[in-house]
Motif scaffolding. Structure first.
Motif, short mmCIF file in Angstrom:
data_model
loop_
_atom_site.label_atom_id
_atom_site.label_comp_id
_atom_site.label_asym_id
_atom_site.label_seq_id
_atom_site.Cartn_x
_atom_site.Cartn_y
_atom_site.Cartn_z
N ASP A 1 25.01 -63.99 19.89
CA ASP A 1 25.69 -65.28 19.92
C ASP A 1 24.93 -66.35 19.15
OD1 ASP A 1 27.75 -64.25 21.41
OD2 ASP A 1 26.87 -64.81 23.34
N LYS A 2 23.61 -66.26 19.20
CA LYS A 2 22.79 -67.27 18.53
C LYS A 2 22.42 -66.88 17.11
CE LYS A 2 18.33 -69.65 18.71
NZ LYS A 2 17.07 -69.87 19.44
N ARG A 3 22.04 -65.62 16.91
CA ARG A 3 21.37 -65.24 15.65
C ARG A 3 22.28 -64.61 14.60
NH1 ARG A 3 15.94 -62.14 17.24
NH2 ARG A 3 15.65 -62.37 14.99
N ALA A 4 23.49 -64.22 14.97
CA ALA A 4 24.42 -63.61 14.01
C ALA A 4 25.61 -64.55 13.81
CB ALA A 4 24.89 -62.25 14.51
N LEU A 5 25.75 -65.07 12.61
CA LEU A 5 26.80 -66.04 12.31
C LEU A 5 27.86 -65.40 11.42
CD1 LEU A 5 24.47 -69.08 11.48
CD2 LEU A 5 25.38 -68.39 13.70
N LYS A 6 29.10 -65.40 11.86
CA LYS A 6 30.20 -64.78 11.11
C LYS A 6 30.70 -65.73 10.02
CE LYS A 6 32.88 -63.94 14.65
NZ LYS A 6 34.02 -63.43 15.44
N ILE A 7 30.76 -65.21 8.79
CA ILE A 7 31.23 -66.06 7.68
C ILE A 7 32.33 -65.40 6.86
CG2 ILE A 7 29.00 -67.25 7.48
CD1 ILE A 7 28.51 -65.50 4.94
N GLY A 8 32.71 -64.16 7.17
CA GLY A 8 33.69 -63.49 6.33
C GLY A 8 33.06 -63.04 5.02
N ARG A 9 33.83 -63.05 3.96
CA ARG A 9 33.35 -62.60 2.65
C ARG A 9 33.59 -63.71 1.63
NH1 ARG A 9 29.56 -59.77 0.34
NH2 ARG A 9 30.17 -58.49 -1.45
N PRO A 10 32.69 -64.71 1.55
CA PRO A 10 32.91 -65.84 0.63
C PRO A 10 33.03 -65.42 -0.83
CG PRO A 10 30.68 -65.88 1.55
CD PRO A 10 31.46 -64.87 2.32
N GLN A 11 32.42 -64.29 -1.20
CA GLN A 11 32.52 -63.82 -2.58
C GLN A 11 33.97 -63.59 -2.99
OE1 GLN A 11 30.42 -62.75 -0.33
NE2 GLN A 11 28.37 -62.42 -1.17
N ALA A 12 34.81 -63.21 -2.02
CA ALA A 12 36.21 -62.92 -2.33
C ALA A 12 36.96 -64.16 -2.80
CB ALA A 12 36.91 -62.31 -1.11
#
Length: 424
Positions: free
Chosen positions: A181-192
């Motif tokens: 919950d603290k250390r893993a941040l979901k961002i998707g795939r911004p390169q796309a």
């Protein structure tokens, strides 16, 4: 066989030394003319300790980082001569060369680095991770279900930026006592959000098939490459139809470990050239350029190995086929998308035209694919992943401010570079 391998290793070592010396010589001019701002300007550093052969790990981040730099100044910290030359030639963000630890110390002392990004697990990352008072963040060089993605080395970083729910589930199975919950941040795939570019061919009625294999791997458990087992047969079949256009994008490390992969790679490249010579309208493409994106978006069907390319393509939501590794000890994580994907065994590679035709008209396969897209990347609406990346960085910057205020009375000890042994 052992003697032959030893000779190849010796030859490679000599070539590496010669290349390193040439790079050092070429860098004298650029480094003398470059003036790195020494006014605490840069807030984010991207640490890269590899040479040109692994430049693909940086290239996919160029555009997201360039956009991020408009808000938070970003600097690439490069540790090798060859890698620095490449980066200075093509990176859209500033590059600093720090061959030795004292040089690295000087840059850290001159800048206000609050976040350090890492795109791989190079052992030399630990020469940068010695510095406190900043967040060390693993951003990786792609999303995949390879064994590389479930390493306990994730724990070495303060935070990790991950693609989505599939990544969290994958890590949850192997990382004990890890605060997701603290250390893993979901961002998707911004390169796309940057999957575009000028096509090297004129579109017509031909069906475009991308074949983007990975390299052979450095051990049996990671032997995912298909160039020597599937590649020649499937490319030959597609070139012969007159109805398909092949985009061939081999991994830059193909043949580094196993010369058979290098030989098969050359056969495929020659076959593409011969097909174009026979029919100038075919416009098949041997793609070795630095830009990745247009290939994934333009292809009607993609054929890839178990690698980050699976998930780069998955982010587009378009049909893809995965080559099944021949090596029985190759680790395949079947808890995610690979449990439900379209496999291509080596013995069916020559029949690839039939496989492509079937997949093109399989509505059920398309529907299944969309479910996996959501699980791996969440909302893939253009621009959303970029917004999530920027929000994650803003969160880390806010956390930096909070901890800096808590430790305002502490004395930051930065070693004197003159007192540190000259380390590579």
């Amino acid at each position: 066989m052992v003697i032959r391998k030893d000779v190849r290793r010796a030859v490679k070592l000599v070539k590496d030394v010669v290349a390193s010396r040439k790079a050092q010589h070429k860098l004298r001019g650029p480094l003398k003319s470059r003036e790195l701002r020494a006014d605490n300007h840069f807030k984010i550093a991207v640490y890269f300790a590899d040479g040109p052969v692994n430049m693909y790990q940086m290239r996919q981040w160029y555009q997201p980082l360039a956009t991020l730099a408009k808000t938070w100044p970003v600097l690439v910290l490069s540790r090798t001569g060859g890698g620095t030359l490449k980066l200075m030639d093509e990176s859209p963000i500033p590059v600093a060369y720090a061959r030795t630890v004292p040089q690295l110390e000087q840059i850290v002392a001159e800048q206000d680095i609050r976040i350090v990004f890492y795109v791989n697990q190079n052992p030399r990352n630990f020469q940068m991770m010695r510095y406190g008072r900043c967040w060390h963040v693993f951003i990786n060089h792609g999303e995949s279900d390879k064994m590389y993605m479930i390493t306990n080395q994730f724990k070495a970083y303060d935070y990790s930026l991950v693609a989505g729910d599939a990544a969290l589930a994958r890590l949850d199975r192997v990382l004990w006592d890890y605060d997701f919950d603290k250390r893993a941040l979901k961002i998707g795939r911004p390169q796309a959000d940057y999957f575009s570019g000028e096509l090297p061919y004129r579109p017509d009625e031909r069906q475009v098939v991308l074949y983007a294999p990975t390299w052979e791997g450095d051990r049996a458990a990671a032997a995912y490459g298909s160039v020597a087992t599937h590649g020649v047969a499937l490319v030959t079949a597609l070139l012969a139809t007159g109805r398909h256009r092949v985009i061939y994008r081999p991994h830059p490390r193909s043949g580094v470990v196993d010369h058979r992969y290098g030989a098969s790679n050359k056969v495929i490249i020659a076959a593409i050239a011969a097909a174009n010579a026979r029919d100038v309208t075919a416009q098949h493409v041997y793609d070795f350029g630095p830009d990745l994106g247009w290939q994934l978006a333009a292809a009607d069907v993609a054929i890839v190995d178990i690698s980050a390319m699976v998930y780069d393509r998955l982010a587009t939501g378009k049909p893809l086929i995965i080559t099944r590794p021949v090596n029985p000890t190759a680790v395949i994580d079947t808890s995610g998308y690979l449990s439900d994907c379209e496999w291509l065994p080596a013995e069916q590679a020559a029949d690839i035209v039939t496989q492509v035709e079937r997949l093109t008209h399989d509505d059920a396969a398309v529907e299944r694919l969309q479910g996996w897209v959501q699980r791996y990347f969440g909302d893939t609406t253009p621009g959303v992943a970029t917004e999530r990346l920027h929000a994650a960085v803003q969160h880390l910057m806010d956390e930096w401010d909070r901890f800096a205020a808590m430790h305002d009375a502490d004395i930051a000890i930065i070693p004197d570079p003159a007192l540190i042994p000259d380390q590579e």
